[in-house]
Design an enzyme around this catalytic site. Structure first.
Site, short mmCIF file in Angstrom:
data_model
loop_
_atom_site.label_atom_id
_atom_site.label_comp_id
_atom_site.label_asym_id
_atom_site.label_seq_id
_atom_site.Cartn_x
_atom_site.Cartn_y
_atom_site.Cartn_z
N VAL A 70 -20.11 8.66 2.07
CA VAL A 70 -19.69 8.82 0.68
C VAL A 70 -19.20 7.48 0.11
CG1 VAL A 70 -19.17 11.27 0.83
CG2 VAL A 70 -17.43 9.61 1.51
N THR A 92 -16.77 5.68 -0.82
CA THR A 92 -15.41 5.14 -0.76
C THR A 92 -15.50 3.62 -0.64
OG1 THR A 92 -15.41 5.34 1.64
CG2 THR A 92 -14.55 7.21 0.38
N ARG A 143 0.83 -1.21 0.00
CA ARG A 143 0.00 0.00 0.00
C ARG A 143 0.87 1.26 0.00
NH1 ARG A 143 -5.70 -0.16 2.95
NH2 ARG A 143 -6.45 -2.19 2.23
N ASN A 155 -7.29 9.74 10.53
CA ASN A 155 -8.21 9.31 9.49
C ASN A 155 -8.35 7.79 9.42
OD1 ASN A 155 -9.55 9.86 6.65
ND2 ASN A 155 -7.97 8.31 6.27
N TYR A 205 -18.82 0.05 14.91
CA TYR A 205 -18.26 1.18 14.15
C TYR A 205 -18.80 2.50 14.70
CZ TYR A 205 -17.53 4.47 10.33
OH TYR A 205 -17.17 5.57 9.60
N ASP A 219 0.96 -1.28 10.82
CA ASP A 219 -0.41 -1.75 11.04
C ASP A 219 -0.90 -1.25 12.38
OD1 ASP A 219 -2.81 -3.09 11.22
OD2 ASP A 219 -2.01 -4.97 10.42
N LYS A 252 -16.67 5.64 16.42
CA LYS A 252 -16.66 7.01 15.89
C LYS A 252 -17.14 8.02 16.94
CE LYS A 252 -14.40 6.31 13.29
NZ LYS A 252 -13.22 6.98 12.68
#
Length: 256
Positions: free
Chosen positions: A183, A185, A37, A81, A152, A55, A156
Site C-alpha cells: 500500500v 505508505t 515523532r 508493526n 526486507y 529507537d 518479514k
C-alpha cells in the site's frame, strides 16, 4: 476494552490501526522513534493513553522500549508493526548489525521476550516474504552482497517464523502474522497498488479481541482471510534456530 501497544505507530499503518482501535474505545499506547515523532503522534491521536519513545535499531533501545511498556502495566495485546522498508541501503547499527535485521527481526524478538506476556500478539509480515528464504546461515549479511529488497523480504519471513514459534511455545497466547498488502505508505511508496483502506483492518481485528473468529493462533492472514505463508515459516527447526540466533545476539532468552 483492550489495552493495546503498537510498535512503530507514530505514522503509517501503525497510526491508522491505532486510530481505528481508539475509535472502538480501546486503550492505545503508541510508540515513536524519537521525541519529535512522539509529539506529532500525540497531536495526531490525542486520545492515546501514552507514547513510548525509543529507537528499536539498538539492543539497548529495544530493551528500554520494553521496560517503558511494562512500566505502564500489563497489556491485552501487542502489535509488532515497527519496520523499515525494502529500499534501504546497507548500514550497521551501533551493535554492528544490519539495521534492517536489527529493526525488523531482532527488535520484534526482544519486545516479545521482554514485554509481559499479553493475550494476543500480532506480527506484520509482507507479501514479499513468500519468495524469500530465511538464510539463517548469513542472517547478518556477512557473506552476501547486500540487497535491500531481499533483506526486507527475509526479515518479514522471520517475523512470520517468530509468530509461529510463539504460537507453539506459548499455548495461552493468540499469536498470528499477516500481510497488509503493498500500500502507498511512506514505506510502500506512492506507486503501491493495494487498497489503503484495507491495509490496517486485519491487524486491528486480531488485536481487538472482540470477534471469537480471531481467537486463533499460529495462522497467517491477508485482508481478514487465512492465507498459507511461505513454507519456511512453518518449519519448526528453522523457527527454533531463529529464536536461538536472536537470543544469542541480544543476550535475552525467550521465556518457555
Amino acid at each position: 476494552m483492550s489495552r493495546i501497544f503498537i510498535s512503530g505507530s507514530s505514522t503509517g499503518l501503525g497510526m491508522m490501526a491505532a486510530d481505528l482501535l481508539a475509535a472502538q474505545d480501546h486503550e492505545i499506547v503508541l510508540h515513536a522513534r524519537n521525541a519529535a515523532r512522539a509529539e506529532a503522534a500525540r497531536k495526531e491521536l490525542p486520545q492515546a493513553k501514552a507514547v513510548v519513545v525509543g529507537d528499536l535499531e539498538t539492543i539497548e533501545g529495544a530493551k528500554d522500549v520494553a521496560a517503558q511498556v511494562n512500566a505502564l502495566g500489563r497489556f491485552d495485546a501487542v502489535m509488532h508493526n515497527a519496520a523499515v522498508g525494502y529500499r534501504e541501503g546497507h548500514r550497521l547499527t551501533a551493535d554492528g548489525l544490519p539495521h534492517v535485521f536489527a529493526i525488523n527481526t531482532l527488535s520484534a524478538y526482544i519486545l516479545t521476550a521482554l514485554i509481559r506476556r499479553p493475550k494476543r500478539l500480532v506480527y506484520l509480515s509482507s507479501g514479499m516474504h513468500h519468495h524469500a528464504h530465511a538464510n539463517l546461515d548469513d542472517i547478518l549479511w556477512k557473506q552476501r552482497r547486500w540487497n535491500g529488497s531481499t533483506a526486507y523480504a527475509e526479515s518479514k519471513l522471520h517475523d512470520a517464523m517468530l509468530a509461529f514459534a510463539i504460537a507453539r511455545r506459548w499455548p495461552g497466547v493468540f499469536s498470528n502474522a499477516l500481510e497488509p498488502g503493498w500500500v502507498p505508505t511512506r514505506m510502500g511508496g506512492p506507486g503501491a497498488p493495494d487498497d489503503m483502506s484495507q491495509a490496517h483492518l486485519t491487524q486491528t481485528w486480531l488485536v481487538a479481541g472482540e470477534d471469537p473468529k480471531a481467537d486463533v493462533t499460529g495462522h497467517y492472514f491477508y485482508h481478514l482471510q487465512r492465507m498459507e505463508p511461505n513454507a519456511e515459516a512453518r518449519d519448526e527447526a528453522l523457527q527454533d534456530r531463529l529464536v536461538a540466533i536472536c537470543a544469542e545476539i541480544s543476550g535475552i532468552a525467550l521465556e518457555a
